[in-house]
Enzyme design. Sequence first.
Site, PDB file in Angstrom:
ATOM      1  N   GLU A  80      16.519 -43.541  13.152  1.00 38.28           N
ATOM      2  CA  GLU A  80      17.840 -43.620  13.293  1.00 38.28           C
ATOM      3  C   GLU A  80      18.550 -42.653  14.215  1.00 38.28           C
ATOM      4  O   GLU A  80      18.209 -41.555  14.278  1.00 38.28           O
ATOM      5  CB  GLU A  80      18.611 -43.242  11.765  1.00 38.28           C
ATOM      6  N   LYS A 259      21.427 -39.405   0.763  1.00 39.04           N
ATOM      7  CA  LYS A 259      20.887 -40.116   1.769  1.00 39.04           C
ATOM      8  C   LYS A 259      21.122 -39.340   3.211  1.00 39.04           C
ATOM      9  O   LYS A 259      19.945 -39.257   3.977  1.00 39.04           O
ATOM     10  CB  LYS A 259      21.815 -41.483   2.179  1.00 39.04           C
ATOM     11  N   ASP A 275       3.765 -38.587   1.200  1.00 35.67           N
ATOM     12  CA  ASP A 275       4.156 -39.758   0.642  1.00 35.67           C
ATOM     13  C   ASP A 275       5.919 -39.737   0.425  1.00 35.67           C
ATOM     14  O   ASP A 275       6.276 -39.151  -0.647  1.00 35.67           O
ATOM     15  CB  ASP A 275       3.376 -40.043  -0.832  1.00 35.67           C
ATOM     16  N   HIS A 372      27.867 -40.151  16.154  1.00 37.60           N
ATOM     17  CA  HIS A 372      26.878 -41.209  16.037  1.00 37.60           C
ATOM     18  C   HIS A 372      26.919 -42.392  16.972  1.00 37.60           C
ATOM     19  O   HIS A 372      25.952 -42.503  17.492  1.00 37.60           O
ATOM     20  CB  HIS A 372      27.236 -41.814  14.629  1.00 37.60           C
TER      21      HIS A 372
HETATM   22  P1  HMG Z   1      27.868 -32.505  19.801  1.00 36.77           P
HETATM   23  O1  HMG Z   1      28.693 -31.358  19.555  1.00 36.77           O
HETATM   24  O2  HMG Z   1      28.596 -33.652  20.767  1.00 36.77           O
HETATM   25  O3  HMG Z   1      26.614 -31.975  20.460  1.00 36.77           O
HETATM   26  O4  HMG Z   1      27.261 -33.253  18.673  1.00 36.77           O
HETATM   27  P2  HMG Z   1      26.688 -31.194  21.760  1.00 36.77           P
HETATM   28  O5  HMG Z   1      26.423 -32.166  23.037  1.00 36.77           O
HETATM   29  O6  HMG Z   1      27.691 -30.136  22.030  1.00 36.77           O
HETATM   30  O7  HMG Z   1      25.334 -30.334  21.711  1.00 36.77           O
HETATM   31  C1  HMG Z   1      25.137 -29.295  20.679  1.00 36.77           C
HETATM   32  C2  HMG Z   1      23.690 -29.397  20.362  1.00 36.77           C
HETATM   33  O8  HMG Z   1      23.224 -30.268  19.513  1.00 36.77           O
HETATM   34  C3  HMG Z   1      22.483 -29.316  21.279  1.00 36.77           C
HETATM   35  O9  HMG Z   1      22.207 -27.947  21.787  1.00 36.77           O
HETATM   36  C4  HMG Z   1      21.556 -29.808  20.498  1.00 36.77           C
HETATM   37  O10 HMG Z   1      20.835 -28.968  19.747  1.00 36.77           O
HETATM   38  C5  HMG Z   1      22.018 -30.634  19.549  1.00 36.77           C
HETATM   39  P3  HMG Z   1      21.700 -27.570  23.155  1.00 36.77           P
HETATM   40  O11 HMG Z   1      20.452 -28.165  23.207  1.00 36.77           O
HETATM   41  O12 HMG Z   1      22.694 -28.343  24.159  1.00 36.77           O
HETATM   42  O13 HMG Z   1      22.103 -26.159  23.267  1.00 36.77           O
HETATM   43  N1  HMG Z   1      22.143 -32.109  20.286  1.00 36.77           N
HETATM   44  C6  HMG Z   1      21.179 -33.121  20.648  1.00 36.77           C
HETATM   45  N2  HMG Z   1      20.027 -32.941  20.211  1.00 36.77           N
HETATM   46  C7  HMG Z   1      19.025 -33.935  20.716  1.00 36.77           C
HETATM   47  N3  HMG Z   1      19.563 -34.976  21.265  1.00 36.77           N
HETATM   48  C8  HMG Z   1      20.675 -35.204  21.539  1.00 36.77           C
HETATM   49  C9  HMG Z   1      21.742 -34.065  21.225  1.00 36.77           C
HETATM   50  N4  HMG Z   1      23.098 -34.133  21.461  1.00 36.77           N
HETATM   51  C10 HMG Z   1      23.394 -32.786  20.761  1.00 36.77           C
HETATM   52  N5  HMG Z   1      21.192 -36.217  22.196  1.00 36.77           N
HETATM   53  C11 HMG Z   1      26.180 -34.542  17.282  1.00 36.77           C
HETATM   54  C12 HMG Z   1      26.792 -34.482  18.548  1.00 36.77           C
HETATM   55  C13 HMG Z   1      25.442 -36.067  17.117  1.00 36.77           C
HETATM   56  C14 HMG Z   1      24.870 -33.782  17.037  1.00 36.77           C
HETATM   57  C15 HMG Z   1      27.227 -34.342  16.019  1.00 36.77           C
HETATM   58  O14 HMG Z   1      28.348 -35.052  16.272  1.00 36.77           O
HETATM   59  C16 HMG Z   1      26.459 -34.321  14.720  1.00 36.77           C
HETATM   60  O15 HMG Z   1      25.788 -33.516  14.039  1.00 36.77           O
HETATM   61  N6  HMG Z   1      26.897 -35.529  13.812  1.00 36.77           N
HETATM   62  C17 HMG Z   1      26.317 -36.121  12.940  1.00 36.77           C
HETATM   63  C18 HMG Z   1      25.366 -36.955  13.037  1.00 36.77           C
HETATM   64  C19 HMG Z   1      24.705 -37.545  11.591  1.00 36.77           C
HETATM   65  O16 HMG Z   1      24.469 -37.002  10.531  1.00 36.77           O
HETATM   66  N7  HMG Z   1      23.724 -38.374  11.785  1.00 36.77           N
HETATM   67  C20 HMG Z   1      22.947 -38.937  10.826  1.00 36.77           C
HETATM   68  C21 HMG Z   1      23.174 -40.660  10.658  1.00 36.77           C
HETATM   69  S1  HMG Z   1      24.707 -40.702   9.825  1.00 36.77           S
HETATM   70  C22 HMG Z   1      24.049 -40.757   8.155  1.00 36.77           C
HETATM   71  O17 HMG Z   1      23.227 -41.740   7.781  1.00 36.77           O
HETATM   72  C23 HMG Z   1      24.228 -39.875   6.977  1.00 36.77           C
HETATM   73  C24 HMG Z   1      25.682 -39.718   6.314  1.00 36.77           C
HETATM   74  O18 HMG Z   1      26.427 -40.894   5.949  1.00 36.77           O
HETATM   75  C25 HMG Z   1      25.440 -38.679   5.637  1.00 36.77           C
HETATM   76  C26 HMG Z   1      26.847 -38.335   4.690  1.00 36.77           C
HETATM   77  O19 HMG Z   1      27.504 -39.095   4.414  1.00 36.77           O
HETATM   78  O20 HMG Z   1      26.787 -37.034   4.164  1.00 36.77           O
HETATM   79  C27 HMG Z   1      26.650 -38.892   7.247  1.00 36.77           C
END
Ligand code: HMG
Length: 422
Positions: A80, A259, A275, A372
């Site tokens: 994901e 989740k 597992d 996302h």
């Molecule tokens: P952002 O603020 O746009 O990130 O967040 P940024 O570009 O400012 O970067 C900040 C830091 O994020 C980076 O630090 C990295 O550590 C990391 P730096 O290295 O620059 O010092 N980072 C990354 N690491 C690896 N690859 C990348 C990357 N981009 C940033 N491409 C972010 C962007 C996506 C992190 C933020 O919007 C976020 O945390 N979103 C949440 C996403 C999430 O939870 N996804 C899971 C899938 S959704 C789901 O299934 C679960 C859910 O339904 C659960 C629930 O409802 O509770 C949501």
Amino acid sequence: MSTFSGFYKKSRQERIDLLVHERALSEESLAILQQDHNLPETIAGKMAENHLGTFALPFSVVPEFWLNGQEYSLPMVTEEPSVVAACSLGAKIIGKSSGFTATIHERLMIGQVALYDIPNSAEARQQILAETDTILNLANQGHPSIVKRGGGARKIQVEEKDEFLIVYLSVDVKEAMGANILNTMLEGMKDYLEDLTKGKALMAILSNYATESLVTAECRIAISTLATSSAIAQETAEKIALASRLAQVDPYRAATHNKGIFNGIDALVLATGNDWRAVEAGAHAYAGRDGQYRGLSTWEIEGEELVGQLTIPLPIATVGGSIGLNPKVQVAFDILGQPDARTLAGLIAATGLCQNFAALRALVTTGIQQGHMKLHAKSLAILAGATEAEVDTIAQQLRKEKHTNLETAKRLLQLLRQEKEA
Ligand code: HMG
């Protein structure tokens, strides 16, 4: 600035080099990572039946993660987009405060022999309890090697449930997950229990409801680190606490909340060859332990801090099963610094809490889609057939479109190539 800042912007080779240097990875791990070695055919064919080949998933890393005052890198296997990014971001924010702590309450695995058709259940229960030592000895004779390693059967409990009399056996399985150990021990007890109770044994099997392997992860985040404006930081903390209360009262939200926790837990469990079905089954049962399915984590404001806590059963191993067979799993353990099962269980619980924090933070601020979709757009570009040089351009264009889907990605790619040709 941290050594790992901008880690995700580096090339794959640069990331490998940095990890090898910072985490002192072995030559073998380096070779496996560089050549991207997968499971050899000969091993895959022995792990599962009727095999046709192997099935690959991305093997990633969260570069810096603080637990109990020590810095780790976390290997993650997930399909994901945004899971690894979110966990990295969460770990970064929480690392600015105290990082995570984890407490292992106990580490015993439970199994059960379910008896039925017993003439006098109350009497049978007393007889079983009176013969506790004999039964524990019998269990240990079934698996002497775990006794030699300092583990073994520790206690039994007997409960009447409806038409069943159930004997629960608790075993110290040391570094193993214990399914084979428990199942052998339990099957070795069956005949004796049938004779003793004059009843019949329906089954003898390990329980995945590992309530004697509970792990608690905690973190205390300085609210001021949640945003540059103190008013927004306070509002974010209050909304995260509110979101955690929502997951306590609404099972529809609780399932999604959990989740999000498992996005992190499963990725680390899978990378370490554990597992994940066992972990999921046990934790979901635990989430419903009082009769209502609830969020596994809680977030509360205490003074200037946002305090997160997560307790779950974690039957985690560092040996046994496929752990020693899969070369990538060996690399995962190397990246983690060869933790023992207790440390690994603590890391897994803390990863779940970290992942949950990142998701809640996104949900109560910008919404989940912004981050996302930023990453999802890249996956769509690749699926549409974009080359490495085209991916970023297509992903950027895709995010400006109304419909961020594969069809749009293909159309944009076609346009980009036509423009280039022209
Ligand atoms: P952002 O603020 O746009 O990130 O967040 P940024 O570009 O400012 O970067 C900040 C830091 O994020 C980076 O630090 C990295 O550590 C990391 P730096 O290295 O620059 O010092 N980072 C990354 N690491 C690896 N690859 C990348 C990357 N981009 C940033 N491409 C972010 C962007 C996506 C992190 C933020 O919007 C976020 O945390 N979103 C949440 C996403 C999430 O939870 N996804 C899971 C899938 S959704 C789901 O299934 C679960 C859910 O339904 C659960 C629930 O409802 O509770 C949501």
